[in-house]
Write a protein that holds these residues in place. Structure first.
Motif, PDB file in Angstrom:
ATOM      1  N   GLU A  63       1.882   6.761  -7.088  1.00 28.22           N
ATOM      2  CA  GLU A  63       0.937   7.809  -7.488  1.00 28.22           C
ATOM      3  C   GLU A  63       1.520   9.201  -7.218  1.00 28.22           C
ATOM      4  OE1 GLU A  63      -3.775   9.023  -6.891  1.00 28.22           O
ATOM      5  OE2 GLU A  63      -3.005   7.140  -6.081  1.00 28.22           O
ATOM      6  N   LYS A  64       2.176   9.335  -6.063  1.00 24.27           N
ATOM      7  CA  LYS A  64       2.749  10.630  -5.699  1.00 24.27           C
ATOM      8  C   LYS A  64       3.904  11.015  -6.635  1.00 24.27           C
ATOM      9  CE  LYS A  64       5.244  12.965  -1.958  1.00 24.27           C
ATOM     10  NZ  LYS A  64       5.855  12.802  -0.611  1.00 24.27           N
ATOM     11  N   LYS A  97      -1.652   4.837 -11.330  1.00 25.01           N
ATOM     12  CA  LYS A  97      -2.356   4.365 -10.136  1.00 25.01           C
ATOM     13  C   LYS A  97      -2.242   2.848 -10.069  1.00 25.01           C
ATOM     14  CE  LYS A  97      -5.639   8.149  -9.559  1.00 25.01           C
ATOM     15  NZ  LYS A  97      -7.070   8.545  -9.358  1.00 25.01           N
ATOM     16  N   GLU A 153      -3.626  -0.594  -8.722  1.00 23.73           N
ATOM     17  CA  GLU A 153      -4.821  -1.252  -8.183  1.00 23.73           C
ATOM     18  C   GLU A 153      -4.400  -2.570  -7.556  1.00 23.73           C
ATOM     19  OE1 GLU A 153      -7.333  -1.450 -11.664  1.00 23.73           O
ATOM     20  OE2 GLU A 153      -8.252   0.477 -11.173  1.00 23.73           O
ATOM     21  N   LYS A 161       0.838  -1.223   0.000  1.00 27.09           N
ATOM     22  CA  LYS A 161       0.000   0.000   0.000  1.00 27.09           C
ATOM     23  C   LYS A 161       0.861   1.257   0.000  1.00 27.09           C
ATOM     24  CE  LYS A 161      -3.938   2.242   0.231  1.00 27.09           C
ATOM     25  NZ  LYS A 161      -3.471   3.637   0.358  1.00 27.09           N
ATOM     26  N   PRO A 162       1.876   1.377   0.883  1.00 24.92           N
ATOM     27  CA  PRO A 162       2.730   2.572   0.828  1.00 24.92           C
ATOM     28  C   PRO A 162       3.434   2.738  -0.524  1.00 24.92           C
ATOM     29  CG  PRO A 162       3.055   1.431   2.909  1.00 24.92           C
ATOM     30  CD  PRO A 162       2.210   0.534   2.052  1.00 24.92           C
ATOM     31  N   TRP A 163       3.831   1.619  -1.130  1.00 26.05           N
ATOM     32  CA  TRP A 163       4.490   1.712  -2.443  1.00 26.05           C
ATOM     33  C   TRP A 163       3.512   2.199  -3.500  1.00 26.05           C
ATOM     34  CZ3 TRP A 163       3.886  -1.084  -7.142  1.00 26.05           C
ATOM     35  CH2 TRP A 163       4.879  -0.812  -8.096  1.00 26.05           C
ATOM     36  N   ALA A 164       2.286   1.699  -3.460  1.00 22.39           N
ATOM     37  CA  ALA A 164       1.264   2.147  -4.416  1.00 22.39           C
ATOM     38  C   ALA A 164       1.023   3.646  -4.262  1.00 22.39           C
ATOM     39  CB  ALA A 164      -0.031   1.372  -4.209  1.00 22.39           C
ATOM     40  N   ASP A 165       0.970   4.113  -3.022  1.00 20.65           N
ATOM     41  CA  ASP A 165       0.793   5.548  -2.765  1.00 20.65           C
ATOM     42  C   ASP A 165       1.998   6.339  -3.268  1.00 20.65           C
ATOM     43  OD1 ASP A 165      -1.624   4.982  -1.543  1.00 20.65           O
ATOM     44  OD2 ASP A 165      -0.787   4.995   0.492  1.00 20.65           O
ATOM     45  N   LEU A 166       3.203   5.774  -3.083  1.00 21.59           N
ATOM     46  CA  LEU A 166       4.433   6.424  -3.545  1.00 21.59           C
ATOM     47  C   LEU A 166       4.438   6.568  -5.066  1.00 21.59           C
ATOM     48  CD1 LEU A 166       7.357   7.442  -2.811  1.00 21.59           C
ATOM     49  CD2 LEU A 166       8.106   5.101  -3.305  1.00 21.59           C
ATOM     50  N   GLY A 200       0.231  11.455 -10.005  1.00 17.18           N
ATOM     51  CA  GLY A 200      -1.090  10.893 -10.260  1.00 17.18           C
ATOM     52  C   GLY A 200      -1.265  10.280 -11.629  1.00 17.18           C
TER      53      GLY A 200
END
Length: 360
Positions: free
Chosen positions: A68-69, A76, A78, A61-66, A73
């Motif tokens: 996107e950041k 993304k 999933e 999850k943190p990597w997925a957020d990273l 954006g």
């Protein structure tokens, strides 16, 4: 045609088009959509563990957020938990075939593939440190596997923390595993269990808890971080520290999906974001291993369970049958057309250089 009927037909058509737009499948590699003036590339990431597992909460999850950041954006991720898009046993073919875009593969489950040289990383009682695993296997991959990754692209190499032994009854010597049904994944661990006199049972991660709960098996090999994540302390109150070795994780991306990204995003993914995923994985497993074993011990106290550390003599008895497995690995590599003896010697040299003591 009446005005009311015309309006009704129009509404039905609008709803139908809307439903069709929601019908994208997860295996549409590198699917994209437009958000305002910005194209957004969606990449599916299949993981075998549930959303409560530390690998999800602290890495995926943190990597997925990273991602996107760092891509503002434009990309993304999933996430599909609990192997929703495919099991670990089919992961390599699934990624190559575009069933999903990103995933991880354990080479030991794909012995007949061109990943075979990297199965050396799972030799019993070999490498237990994820960073050492990444460094050593990275060098072997560069030297012996230059043409291995075509339909899938190697993002990074990492590993879990070391495998320990979990049981329904105490294990204090090798006698306590003889004739016991023990879950083991990968050919090397299966052969190791046979060498102990145990009965190896090959089951997926999602089946470990239920098999212990229903007494289908008596024991299992698994990582300490993973065992806490699966709550094995509820069904196996004894942990025996044997440091059997860590499972190699290859993070791969479907090459077609990667090539659909614009050049700048593609470069960022291969050079920065992909390697970061392996780095985060190794850091998490390494930092959490001791804490997980301690937590396991605390969780099983009320059940009369405990964490056992074997004496050097008892541990030597567990290691002894593995020597022939190391030699057999080289023989099998030779049969498959690889310079097996050379790779094994190189492997031993590299891990000794990293300060790892050979088990025999």
């Amino acid at each position: 045609m009446s005005k009311k009927f015309t309006i009704l037909i129009t509404i039905i058509l609008i709803i139908s088009i809307g439903l069709l737009g929601c019908g994208k499948s997860a295996n549409e590699a590198g699917s994209k959509e437009t958000s305002g003036d910005k194209k957004v590339y969606k990449l599916s990431f299949n993981v075998q563990i549930p959303a409560t597992h530390k690998f999800h909460t602290d890495v995926v999850k943190p990597w997925a957020d990273l991602v996107e950041k760092e891509t503002n954006g434009k990309i993304k991720i999933e996430i599909y938990n609990s192997g929703a898009l495919g099991t670990l046993a089919t992961a390599y073919d699934d990624i190559k075939g575009g069933v999903y875009d990103i995933g991880y593969v354990s080479p030991g489950l794909h012995l007949d593939s061109n990943l075979y040289p990297l199965t050396i990383g799972d030799l019993p009682f070999g490498i237990t440190d994820p960073k050492v695993k990444a460094d050593v296997l990275g060098q072997l991959s560069d030297k012996y596997m230059k043409d291995a990754f075509k339909e899938s692209t190697l993002l990074s190499i990492s590993s879990t923390d070391s495998y320990q032994l979990y049981s329904k009854e105490p294990v204090k010597s090798i006698k306590d595993v003889k004739e016991q049904k023990i879950i083991a994944q990968g050919s090397e661990r299966i052969e190791t269990v046979k060498g102990w006199g145990g009965v190896p049972v090959s089951l997926g991660l999602e089946q470990i808890y239920e098999s212990l709960e229903k007494n289908t098996v008596n024991q299992t090999t698994y990582t300490s971080v993973g065992a806490v994540g699966l709550k094995l302390y509820e069904v196996a109150p004894y942990l025996t520290k044997i440091d059997l070795g860590a499972t190699t994780l290859l993070f791969l991306m479907n090459t077609e999906a990667l090539n659909k990204l614009p050049d700048d995003l593609k470069q960022q993914f291969v050079e920065e974001l992909g390697p970061k995923l392996g780095e985060m994985t190794g850091e998490m497993y390494k930092s959490q291993a001791d804490a997980a074993m301690k937590e396991y011990g605390e969780k099983v106290k009320s059940k009369g369970g405990q964490v056992t550390t074997l004496s050097s003599e008892e541990l030597k008895a567990f290691k002894k049958p593995s020597e022939k497995i190391w030699n057999h690995w080289a023989e099998e590599a030779n049969k498959k057309g690889y310079p097996g003896d050379e790779i094994l010697k190189e492997f031993e040299k590299l891990i000794e250089k990293e300060g790892v003591e050979l088990p025999f």
